[in-house]
Design a protein around this motif. Structure first.
Motif, PDB file in Angstrom:
ATOM      1  N   VAL A  35     -26.506  15.305  32.829  1.00 51.81           N
ATOM      2  CA  VAL A  35     -27.944  15.246  33.088  1.00 51.81           C
ATOM      3  C   VAL A  35     -28.442  16.657  33.377  1.00 51.81           C
ATOM      4  CG1 VAL A  35     -29.759  14.248  34.520  1.00 51.81           C
ATOM      5  CG2 VAL A  35     -27.704  12.914  33.994  1.00 51.81           C
ATOM      6  N   SER A  36     -29.452  17.079  32.638  1.00 48.87           N
ATOM      7  CA  SER A  36     -30.009  18.423  32.783  1.00 48.87           C
ATOM      8  C   SER A  36     -31.406  18.339  33.381  1.00 48.87           C
ATOM      9  CB  SER A  36     -30.052  19.119  31.410  1.00 48.87           C
ATOM     10  OG  SER A  36     -30.667  20.379  31.521  1.00 48.87           O
ATOM     11  N   LEU A  37     -31.620  19.110  34.437  1.00 48.51           N
ATOM     12  CA  LEU A  37     -32.921  19.174  35.100  1.00 48.51           C
ATOM     13  C   LEU A  37     -33.405  20.619  35.107  1.00 48.51           C
ATOM     14  CD1 LEU A  37     -31.986  16.817  38.007  1.00 48.51           C
ATOM     15  CD2 LEU A  37     -33.905  16.401  36.493  1.00 48.51           C
ATOM     16  N   VAL A  38     -34.666  20.829  34.758  1.00 51.20           N
ATOM     17  CA  VAL A  38     -35.232  22.174  34.692  1.00 51.20           C
ATOM     18  C   VAL A  38     -35.283  22.781  36.091  1.00 51.20           C
ATOM     19  CG1 VAL A  38     -37.269  23.524  34.121  1.00 51.20           C
ATOM     20  CG2 VAL A  38     -36.570  21.645  32.632  1.00 51.20           C
ATOM     21  N   GLN A  39     -34.713  23.988  36.200  1.00 52.80           N
ATOM     22  CA  GLN A  39     -34.685  24.692  37.474  1.00 52.80           C
ATOM     23  C   GLN A  39     -35.781  25.737  37.572  1.00 52.80           C
ATOM     24  OE1 GLN A  39     -30.924  26.579  38.181  1.00 52.80           O
ATOM     25  NE2 GLN A  39     -31.225  26.740  40.395  1.00 52.80           N
ATOM     26  N   GLY A  40     -36.098  26.371  36.452  1.00 50.31           N
ATOM     27  CA  GLY A  40     -37.142  27.389  36.420  1.00 50.31           C
ATOM     28  C   GLY A  40     -37.193  28.029  35.046  1.00 50.31           C
ATOM     29  N   SER A  41     -37.974  29.078  34.915  1.00 56.70           N
ATOM     30  CA  SER A  41     -38.086  29.789  33.637  1.00 56.70           C
ATOM     31  C   SER A  41     -38.088  31.285  33.898  1.00 56.70           C
ATOM     32  CB  SER A  41     -39.346  29.369  32.882  1.00 56.70           C
ATOM     33  OG  SER A  41     -40.498  29.666  33.643  1.00 56.70           O
ATOM     34  N   LYS A  42     -37.666  32.043  32.869  1.00 55.30           N
ATOM     35  CA  LYS A  42     -37.573  33.501  32.985  1.00 55.30           C
ATOM     36  C   LYS A  42     -38.010  34.137  31.685  1.00 55.30           C
ATOM     37  CE  LYS A  42     -34.246  37.236  33.751  1.00 55.30           C
ATOM     38  NZ  LYS A  42     -32.827  37.572  33.986  1.00 55.30           N
ATOM     39  N   HIS A  43     -38.766  35.237  31.778  1.00 58.60           N
ATOM     40  CA  HIS A  43     -39.186  35.964  30.582  1.00 58.60           C
ATOM     41  C   HIS A  43     -38.118  36.979  30.222  1.00 58.60           C
ATOM     42  CE1 HIS A  43     -41.747  37.918  27.651  1.00 58.60           C
ATOM     43  NE2 HIS A  43     -41.435  39.073  28.204  1.00 58.60           N
ATOM     44  N   ALA A  44     -37.580  36.880  29.006  1.00 59.08           N
ATOM     45  CA  ALA A  44     -36.559  37.813  28.530  1.00 59.08           C
ATOM     46  C   ALA A  44     -37.193  38.804  27.560  1.00 59.08           C
ATOM     47  CB  ALA A  44     -35.429  37.053  27.842  1.00 59.08           C
ATOM     48  N   ALA A  45     -37.001  40.096  27.818  1.00 56.02           N
ATOM     49  CA  ALA A  45     -37.576  41.124  26.942  1.00 56.02           C
ATOM     50  C   ALA A  45     -36.895  41.135  25.582  1.00 56.02           C
ATOM     51  CB  ALA A  45     -37.451  42.497  27.600  1.00 56.02           C
ATOM     52  N   VAL A  46     -35.582  40.895  25.568  1.00 57.96           N
ATOM     53  CA  VAL A  46     -34.815  40.827  24.316  1.00 57.96           C
ATOM     54  C   VAL A  46     -33.967  39.569  24.368  1.00 57.96           C
ATOM     55  CG1 VAL A  46     -33.200  41.986  22.775  1.00 57.96           C
ATOM     56  CG2 VAL A  46     -34.708  43.341  24.238  1.00 57.96           C
ATOM     57  N   ALA A  47     -34.069  38.757  23.341  1.00 52.73           N
ATOM     58  CA  ALA A  47     -33.300  37.515  23.287  1.00 52.73           C
ATOM     59  C   ALA A  47     -32.925  37.209  21.848  1.00 52.73           C
ATOM     60  CB  ALA A  47     -34.094  36.350  23.880  1.00 52.73           C
ATOM     61  N   VAL A  48     -31.831  36.503  21.690  1.00 50.03           N
ATOM     62  CA  VAL A  48     -31.375  36.049  20.365  1.00 50.03           C
ATOM     63  C   VAL A  48     -31.123  34.552  20.446  1.00 50.03           C
ATOM     64  CG1 VAL A  48     -30.340  38.265  19.772  1.00 50.03           C
ATOM     65  CG2 VAL A  48     -28.941  36.509  20.867  1.00 50.03           C
ATOM     66  N   GLU A  49     -31.005  33.928  19.293  1.00 48.00           N
ATOM     67  CA  GLU A  49     -30.690  32.502  19.267  1.00 48.00           C
ATOM     68  C   GLU A  49     -29.273  32.267  19.758  1.00 48.00           C
ATOM     69  OE1 GLU A  49     -31.516  30.781  15.492  1.00 48.00           O
ATOM     70  OE2 GLU A  49     -33.510  31.695  15.333  1.00 48.00           O
ATOM     71  N   SER A  50     -29.040  31.102  20.369  1.00 51.72           N
ATOM     72  CA  SER A  50     -27.749  30.811  20.987  1.00 51.72           C
ATOM     73  C   SER A  50     -26.609  30.845  19.977  1.00 51.72           C
ATOM     74  CB  SER A  50     -27.793  29.439  21.678  1.00 51.72           C
ATOM     75  OG  SER A  50     -28.776  29.422  22.688  1.00 51.72           O
ATOM     76  N   ASP A  51     -26.857  30.382  18.750  1.00 44.38           N
ATOM     77  CA  ASP A  51     -25.803  30.337  17.737  1.00 44.38           C
ATOM     78  C   ASP A  51     -25.389  31.722  17.264  1.00 44.38           C
ATOM     79  OD1 ASP A  51     -25.837  27.616  17.899  1.00 44.38           O
ATOM     80  OD2 ASP A  51     -27.125  27.319  16.147  1.00 44.38           O
ATOM     81  N   ALA A  52     -26.184  32.742  17.561  1.00 42.43           N
ATOM     82  CA  ALA A  52     -25.861  34.089  17.097  1.00 42.43           C
ATOM     83  C   ALA A  52     -24.763  34.735  17.935  1.00 42.43           C
ATOM     84  CB  ALA A  52     -27.110  34.961  17.125  1.00 42.43           C
ATOM     85  N   LEU A  53     -24.568  34.272  19.147  1.00 42.78           N
ATOM     86  CA  LEU A  53     -23.610  34.905  20.057  1.00 42.78           C
ATOM     87  C   LEU A  53     -22.185  34.464  19.716  1.00 42.78           C
ATOM     88  CD1 LEU A  53     -23.814  36.816  22.522  1.00 42.78           C
ATOM     89  CD2 LEU A  53     -23.527  34.793  23.962  1.00 42.78           C
ATOM     90  N   GLN A  54     -21.288  35.439  19.538  1.00 38.33           N
ATOM     91  CA  GLN A  54     -19.876  35.183  19.275  1.00 38.33           C
ATOM     92  C   GLN A  54     -19.037  35.997  20.257  1.00 38.33           C
ATOM     93  OE1 GLN A  54     -18.626  32.944  17.245  1.00 38.33           O
ATOM     94  NE2 GLN A  54     -20.564  32.371  16.268  1.00 38.33           N
ATOM     95  N   THR A  55     -17.764  35.633  20.360  1.00 37.81           N
ATOM     96  CA  THR A  55     -16.846  36.339  21.247  1.00 37.81           C
ATOM     97  C   THR A  55     -15.751  36.994  20.422  1.00 37.81           C
ATOM     98  OG1 THR A  55     -17.262  34.751  23.026  1.00 37.81           O
ATOM     99  CG2 THR A  55     -15.296  36.121  23.226  1.00 37.81           C
ATOM    100  N   VAL A  56     -15.629  38.305  20.536  1.00 38.88           N
ATOM    101  CA  VAL A  56     -14.596  39.073  19.835  1.00 38.88           C
ATOM    102  C   VAL A  56     -13.857  39.897  20.873  1.00 38.88           C
ATOM    103  CG1 VAL A  56     -14.135  40.846  18.106  1.00 38.88           C
ATOM    104  CG2 VAL A  56     -15.940  39.151  17.704  1.00 38.88           C
ATOM    105  N   ASP A  57     -12.540  39.754  20.896  1.00 41.60           N
ATOM    106  CA  ASP A  57     -11.718  40.444  21.903  1.00 41.60           C
ATOM    107  C   ASP A  57     -12.212  40.138  23.314  1.00 41.60           C
ATOM    108  OD1 ASP A  57     -10.174  41.579  19.894  1.00 41.60           O
ATOM    109  OD2 ASP A  57     -11.435  43.367  19.753  1.00 41.60           O
ATOM    110  N   GLU A  58     -12.573  38.859  23.527  1.00 39.86           N
ATOM    111  CA  GLU A  58     -13.025  38.359  24.831  1.00 39.86           C
ATOM    112  C   GLU A  58     -14.311  39.050  25.303  1.00 39.86           C
ATOM    113  OE1 GLU A  58      -9.841  38.667  27.581  1.00 39.86           O
ATOM    114  OE2 GLU A  58      -8.548  37.235  26.520  1.00 39.86           O
ATOM    115  N   LYS A  59     -15.083  39.569  24.362  1.00 34.76           N
ATOM    116  CA  LYS A  59     -16.356  40.196  24.705  1.00 34.76           C
ATOM    117  C   LYS A  59     -17.463  39.598  23.836  1.00 34.76           C
ATOM    118  CE  LYS A  59     -14.329  44.638  26.062  1.00 34.76           C
ATOM    119  NZ  LYS A  59     -14.291  46.104  25.790  1.00 34.76           N
ATOM    120  N   PRO A  60     -18.662  39.399  24.383  1.00 33.41           N
ATOM    121  CA  PRO A  60     -19.765  38.845  23.580  1.00 33.41           C
ATOM    122  C   PRO A  60     -20.289  39.873  22.592  1.00 33.41           C
ATOM    123  CG  PRO A  60     -20.542  39.377  25.785  1.00 33.41           C
ATOM    124  CD  PRO A  60     -19.055  39.606  25.792  1.00 33.41           C
TER     125      PRO A  60
END
Length: 399
Positions: free
Chosen positions: A316-341
């Protein structure tokens, strides 16, 4: 003597030259690999050339425009986004207790017929089973006798009233007849009330026939009766539940009690069944369990297709708050290489793995704190293909 000395010097020089030629031939021989022709040595440098052709620059995946299209890789532009932060809580789907009933006969007897089966969808008023009950026969007989007495008392009352009005009989006889009629009517109502409380009607035909009917639309989720079985008046023979609406019991830790409030919108997901729905928080427990050290909240879900089954574990997910991000990417774009994003950034040769520092995230976006600028073109879809290709290139380079 001088001639003999010159001959010896010439022989020594010739021996030294011969030894030098032998050593030179040995050096040339050992430079070749054992059992490997000289022609094949020319190709020994091919792997390094192949690795260099894949991309000498670290993290670079060389792909043409056609290869990018065939791999299904899509791009997007890094930019501003609103990150909605939420809290994740475990829960379990439960019966809606307001629409769940334990059906009991309320009269002892023997099952004469059982028409409802486990898992069957039934309608309100539908007959689930028929019980043959001697006690019901007595109650119906008592009602019949009370009605007969009431009719007789009414006739007597009307006769005595007429005689009294005609001054033939005394007023006392008239009053006694009226009292007897009133008592008979009370007895009839009492007998009728007993049957009404049991949910049966006086009926006709067999006096001992007692029909168990569904109190509302629902599904038979439990069945504890069979044909010819003797049942008691308090036996739980059926469990009926209306699953068109279900409850989700949520485990709330003390630190999250300030977030979970009645009326808040909650998103419920079941990974095992690939389900997702939204509902409202309808209840938040006032007590914290002594053993679990947590409170219980409840989310009500509409369940028209009956896909949310009681006993299913959910998040169950409940909204806690919101934050303005100056730079953001889509979630599917993030990968892990050598244990680093990393994020694969578009370059003229293809894509390059760009290490990044991430911040807040939600289901759609990830905040980038360092490593990426606004306007950068990155692989938003199919980034896992680039990760796999980079892995191949690294393996070939190591070889």
């Amino acid at each position: 003597m001088k001639s003999i000395s010159q001959n010896k010097s010439c022989k020594a020089v010739a021996a030294i030259v011969a030894v030098g030629l032998v050593l030179a031939a040995a050096i040339l021989f050992w430079k070749k690999e054992p059992n490997q022709p000289a022609g094949e040595q020319e190709h020994a440098a091919a792997p390094s050339e192949k690795a260099e052709s894949h991309g000498s620059e670290e993290g670079l995946v060389r792909l043409s425009a056609q290869q990018i299209q065939q791999a299904g890789i899509t791009t997007a532009i890094a930019g501003e986004a609103t990150i909605v932060t939420s809290v994740q809580l475990p829960g379990e789907v439960r019966f809606n207790e307001d629409r769940t009933a334990h059906i009991v006969p309320r009269l002892p007897g023997v099952a004469e017929s059982v028409s409802a089966n486990l898992g069957q969808i039934v309608k309100k008023g539908q007959v689930l089973a028929v019980i043959a009950s001697p006690e019901l026969a007595e109650l119906r007989s008592s009602l019949g006798a009370a009605r007969t007495k009431e009719d007789l008392a009414r006739v007597t009352y009307e006769r005595e009233r007429k005689l009294w009005q005609d001054k033939i009989s005394a007023e006392q006889d008239y009053l006694q007849a009226r009292q007897a009629w009133e008592e008979a009517k009370i007895a009839t109502r009492t007998a009728q009330s007993k049957l009404t409380a049991l949910g049966v009607t006086p009926g006709s035909g067999q006096l001992n026939r007692y029909e168990l009917r569904a109190p509302f639309d629902g599904i038979i989720v439990e069945k504890h009766i069979s044909l010819g079985e003797a049942v008691k008046e308090d036996a739980n023979v059926f469990l009926l539940s209306d699953l068109s609406r279900v409850w989700v019991d949520v485990v709330v830790t003390p630190k999250d009690l300030g977030i979970v409030r009645v009326g808040e919108t909650a998103t419920v997901k079941a990974a095992a069944a690939d389900l997702s729905a939204t509902g409202k928080v309808s209840y938040v427990g006032a007590l914290v369990g002594e053993q679990t050290r947590s409170a219980t909240a409840r989310v009500e879900l509409v369940n028209p297709s009956l896909a949310w089954r009681p006993g299913l574990f959910v998040n169950v997910s409940l909204v806690q708050g919101s934050k303005h991000a100056a730079v953001a990417v889509e979630s599917d774009a993030l990968q892990t290489v050598d244990e680093k994003p990393v994020v694969f950034v578009k370059v003229p040769e293809g894509f390059k793995a760009q290490p990044v520092t991430v911040g807040a995230n939600d289901a759609r976006h990830v905040e980038i704190l360092q490593g990426l600028r606004v306007g950068a073109v990155y692989a938003s879809g199919g980034s896992f293909v680039l990760k796999a290709e980079q892995g191949k290139g690294s393996a070939e380079h190591e070889d």
